[in-house]
Every structure is written in structure tokens, then in C-alpha cells.
Scaffold this motif. Structure first.
Motif, PDB file in Angstrom:
ATOM      1  N   ALA A  76       0.824  -1.211   0.000  1.00 29.03           N
ATOM      2  CA  ALA A  76       0.000   0.000   0.000  1.00 29.03           C
ATOM      3  C   ALA A  76       0.859   1.263   0.000  1.00 29.03           C
ATOM      4  O   ALA A  76       0.581   2.207  -0.745  1.00 29.03           O
ATOM      5  N   SER A  77       1.911   1.296   0.796  1.00 29.68           N
ATOM      6  CA  SER A  77       2.755   2.500   0.848  1.00 29.68           C
ATOM      7  C   SER A  77       3.536   2.677  -0.453  1.00 29.68           C
ATOM      8  O   SER A  77       3.723   3.805  -0.918  1.00 29.68           O
ATOM      9  N   ARG A  78       3.978   1.576  -1.047  1.00 29.34           N
ATOM     10  CA  ARG A  78       4.681   1.667  -2.334  1.00 29.34           C
ATOM     11  C   ARG A  78       3.739   2.152  -3.428  1.00 29.34           C
ATOM     12  O   ARG A  78       4.114   2.971  -4.268  1.00 29.34           O
ATOM     13  N   MET A  79       2.504   1.660  -3.404  1.00 35.35           N
ATOM     14  CA  MET A  79       1.533   2.093  -4.405  1.00 35.35           C
ATOM     15  C   MET A  79       1.162   3.556  -4.199  1.00 35.35           C
ATOM     16  O   MET A  79       0.962   4.293  -5.166  1.00 35.35           O
ATOM     17  N   ALA A  80       1.076   4.000  -2.950  1.00 39.47           N
ATOM     18  CA  ALA A  80       0.752   5.399  -2.670  1.00 39.47           C
ATOM     19  C   ALA A  80       1.850   6.330  -3.182  1.00 39.47           C
ATOM     20  O   ALA A  80       1.575   7.465  -3.563  1.00 39.47           O
ATOM     21  N   ARG A  81       3.091   5.860  -3.194  1.00 40.90           N
ATOM     22  CA  ARG A  81       4.173   6.676  -3.757  1.00 40.90           C
ATOM     23  C   ARG A  81       4.014   6.807  -5.275  1.00 40.90           C
ATOM     24  O   ARG A  81       4.326   7.847  -5.850  1.00 40.90           O
ATOM     25  N   LYS A  82       3.530   5.758  -5.908  1.00 43.51           N
ATOM     26  CA  LYS A  82       3.340   5.790  -7.363  1.00 43.51           C
ATOM     27  C   LYS A  82       2.037   6.491  -7.734  1.00 43.51           C
ATOM     28  O   LYS A  82       1.982   7.264  -8.684  1.00 43.51           O
ATOM     29  N   PHE A  83       0.970   6.197  -7.004  1.00 43.83           N
ATOM     30  CA  PHE A  83      -0.341   6.796  -7.247  1.00 43.83           C
ATOM     31  C   PHE A  83      -0.613   7.766  -6.093  1.00 43.83           C
ATOM     32  O   PHE A  83      -1.225   7.403  -5.097  1.00 43.83           O
ATOM     33  N   TRP A  85      -2.606  10.080  -5.438  1.00 42.09           N
ATOM     34  CA  TRP A  85      -3.984  10.318  -5.016  1.00 42.09           C
ATOM     35  C   TRP A  85      -4.386   9.384  -3.877  1.00 42.09           C
ATOM     36  O   TRP A  85      -5.312   9.684  -3.137  1.00 42.09           O
ATOM     37  N   MET A  86      -3.686   8.257  -3.705  1.00 37.33           N
ATOM     38  CA  MET A  86      -4.007   7.314  -2.632  1.00 37.33           C
ATOM     39  C   MET A  86      -3.793   7.925  -1.247  1.00 37.33           C
ATOM     40  O   MET A  86      -4.367   7.449  -0.271  1.00 37.33           O
ATOM     41  N   HIS A  87      -3.004   8.994  -1.152  1.00 37.40           N
ATOM     42  CA  HIS A  87      -2.760   9.632   0.147  1.00 37.40           C
ATOM     43  C   HIS A  87      -4.033  10.240   0.729  1.00 37.40           C
ATOM     44  O   HIS A  87      -4.095  10.489   1.938  1.00 37.40           O
ATOM     45  N   ALA A  88      -5.039  10.459  -0.101  1.00 41.60           N
ATOM     46  CA  ALA A  88      -6.313  10.982   0.403  1.00 41.60           C
ATOM     47  C   ALA A  88      -7.112   9.903   1.128  1.00 41.60           C
ATOM     48  O   ALA A  88      -8.052  10.216   1.857  1.00 41.60           O
ATOM     49  N   LEU A  89      -6.746   8.647   0.947  1.00 41.19           N
ATOM     50  CA  LEU A  89      -7.449   7.524   1.571  1.00 41.19           C
ATOM     51  C   LEU A  89      -6.868   7.243   2.954  1.00 41.19           C
ATOM     52  O   LEU A  89      -5.696   7.520   3.210  1.00 41.19           O
ATOM     53  N   TRP A 124     -11.294   3.915  -7.648  1.00 42.38           N
ATOM     54  CA  TRP A 124     -10.534   4.283  -6.449  1.00 42.38           C
ATOM     55  C   TRP A 124     -10.014   5.715  -6.534  1.00 42.38           C
ATOM     56  O   TRP A 124     -10.036   6.462  -5.559  1.00 42.38           O
ATOM     57  N   ARG A 125      -9.544   6.120  -7.727  1.00 43.23           N
ATOM     58  CA  ARG A 125      -9.041   7.487  -7.885  1.00 43.23           C
ATOM     59  C   ARG A 125     -10.168   8.501  -7.667  1.00 43.23           C
ATOM     60  O   ARG A 125      -9.976   9.521  -7.008  1.00 43.23           O
ATOM     61  N   GLU A 126     -11.353   8.217  -8.194  1.00 44.40           N
ATOM     62  CA  GLU A 126     -12.491   9.122  -7.999  1.00 44.40           C
ATOM     63  C   GLU A 126     -12.929   9.156  -6.530  1.00 44.40           C
ATOM     64  O   GLU A 126     -13.337  10.203  -6.027  1.00 44.40           O
ATOM     65  N   THR A 127     -12.845   8.025  -5.855  1.00 45.32           N
ATOM     66  CA  THR A 127     -13.162   7.990  -4.420  1.00 45.32           C
ATOM     67  C   THR A 127     -12.187   8.877  -3.650  1.00 45.32           C
ATOM     68  O   THR A 127     -12.604   9.670  -2.797  1.00 45.32           O
ATOM     69  N   ALA A 128     -10.902   8.751  -3.952  1.00 45.83           N
ATOM     70  CA  ALA A 128      -9.894   9.584  -3.280  1.00 45.83           C
ATOM     71  C   ALA A 128     -10.120  11.060  -3.584  1.00 45.83           C
ATOM     72  O   ALA A 128      -9.986  11.913  -2.691  1.00 45.83           O
ATOM     73  N   THR A 129     -10.487  11.362  -4.815  1.00 47.98           N
ATOM     74  CA  THR A 129     -10.758  12.753  -5.200  1.00 47.98           C
ATOM     75  C   THR A 129     -11.951  13.302  -4.420  1.00 47.98           C
ATOM     76  O   THR A 129     -11.919  14.451  -3.941  1.00 47.98           O
ATOM     77  N   ALA A 130     -12.995  12.499  -4.271  1.00 47.25           N
ATOM     78  CA  ALA A 130     -14.183  12.927  -3.512  1.00 47.25           C
ATOM     79  C   ALA A 130     -13.835  13.162  -2.049  1.00 47.25           C
ATOM     80  O   ALA A 130     -14.275  14.152  -1.445  1.00 47.25           O
ATOM     81  N   LEU A 135     -15.937  15.394   0.722  1.00 48.80           N
ATOM     82  CA  LEU A 135     -17.064  14.472   0.842  1.00 48.80           C
ATOM     83  C   LEU A 135     -16.637  13.328   1.739  1.00 48.80           C
ATOM     84  O   LEU A 135     -15.488  12.909   1.726  1.00 48.80           O
ATOM     85  N   SER A 136     -17.544  12.823   2.523  1.00 48.62           N
ATOM     86  CA  SER A 136     -17.162  11.757   3.442  1.00 48.62           C
ATOM     87  C   SER A 136     -18.215  10.667   3.451  1.00 48.62           C
ATOM     88  O   SER A 136     -19.267  10.789   2.834  1.00 48.62           O
ATOM     89  N   ALA A 137     -17.913   9.654   4.216  1.00 51.69           N
ATOM     90  CA  ALA A 137     -18.837   8.528   4.339  1.00 51.69           C
ATOM     91  C   ALA A 137     -19.820   8.741   5.482  1.00 51.69           C
ATOM     92  O   ALA A 137     -20.520   7.812   5.878  1.00 51.69           O
TER      93      ALA A 137
END
Length: 153
Positions: A76-83, A85-89, A124-130, A135-137
Motif C-alpha cells: 500500500a505504501s509503495r503504491m501510494a508513492r506511485k499513485f 492520489w491514494m494519500h487521500a485515503l 478508487w481514484r475518484e473515491t480519493a478525489t471525492a 465528501l465523506s462517508a
């Protein structure tokens, strides 16, 4: 994986393309069409949407390979460095996202259906953008009753 998914491809002669071009083009909008030629290698006719999806899948595959070559941290941390937008999750959502993206990529590669991985990545990218937009759950307050409106005369 071959360029043409055998389950959703048809093969047409090059003469069909000149004699029945509308039919061949209609097929290519639905699925990949292989055009066979007597004097050369077969050609492939597909929609721009399909070509874009395949290009997106190849880019995603390259990104996943880059992530797997990195040995520093969790998936997850490696993917967040590449993507980024995952830091918003949240941390838990990052882990779920990473697993979901890998599973969708495996399904796409195994079935030749590029849209599986592309749709998961987009979702997932759109969820992170929201989430980043505020916007929240949190539960939404709904009106318990439907207001009654009088019919105009």
C-alpha cells in the motif's frame, strides 16, 4: 495474452473490408476484428475506446511492475508513492485499494478485458478525489416524509 481476445474477435478477409466496410466497421465498434490478407501479415481493427483501454492497461501494468520492484514499505505504501492520489485515503483504505487494484489487474491480464483494471483504478481514484474534496462517508440525513405539494390549478 494475445492482442486479440479469441472470445470476442472475428476474422474477416481484406476484400470484406472493401466490399462490406459498413458491416466490418460495425463489428469493430463491438469487438476486435482481425483483417487477413493474402500478401501480408493480418491487421487488427478496433475502436479507439478499445485501443485506449489497452494502452491504459499497459501503463497500469508498467506502474505495477515499478511498485513491485521497490522493496521499501508495504504494498500500500509503495503504491501510494506511485499513485499519489491514494494519500487521500485512510491507511485501511489504502491497503484495500492496493489489493483491489492488483486483483483487478490480474483479472484483466487473465481475461484480456482491459476495462476491469481501468475501471477499478478509476473508481478508487475518484473515491480519493471525492474524499479530498471534503465528501465523506458520514451518514446523510434524509427526510422521513415526502413533502406534499398541491397540484397547480
Amino acid at each position: 495474452m494475445t492482442l486479440i481476445n479469441e472470445l470476442h474477435a472475428t476474422s474477416r478477409r481484406s476484400s470484406d473490408l472493401s466490399k462490406h466496410s459498413a458491416d466490418v466497421f460495425a463489428e469493430a465498434e463491438d469487438h476486435t476484428v482481425q483483417i487477413t490478407r493474402r500478401d501480408g501479415e493480418p491487421l487488427v481493427l478496433m475502436s479507439q475506446r478499445e485501443a485506449d483501454a489497452r494502452a491504459g492497461l499497459l501503463q497500469f501494468a508498467a506502474d505495477l511492475i515499478t511498485v513491485t520492484l521497490d522493496e521499501d514499505g508495504t504494498l500500500a505504501s509503495r503504491m501510494a508513492r506511485k499513485f499519489e492520489w491514494m494519500h487521500a485515503l485512510s491507511a485501511a483504505d489504502q491497503a484495500t485499494c492496493a489489493q483491489d487494484l492488483v486483483a483487478a489487474a490480474r483479472a484483466s491480464f487473465a481475461t484480456g478485458q482491459a476495462h476491469l483494471a481501468v475501471a477499478e483504478l478509476t473508481s478508487w481514484r475518484e473515491t480519493a478525489t471525492a474524499i479530498a474534496a471534503g465528501l465523506s462517508a458520514a451518514p446523510v440525513e434524509w427526510l422521513d416524509t415526502t413533502p406534499t405539494v398541491e397540484r397547480p390549478s
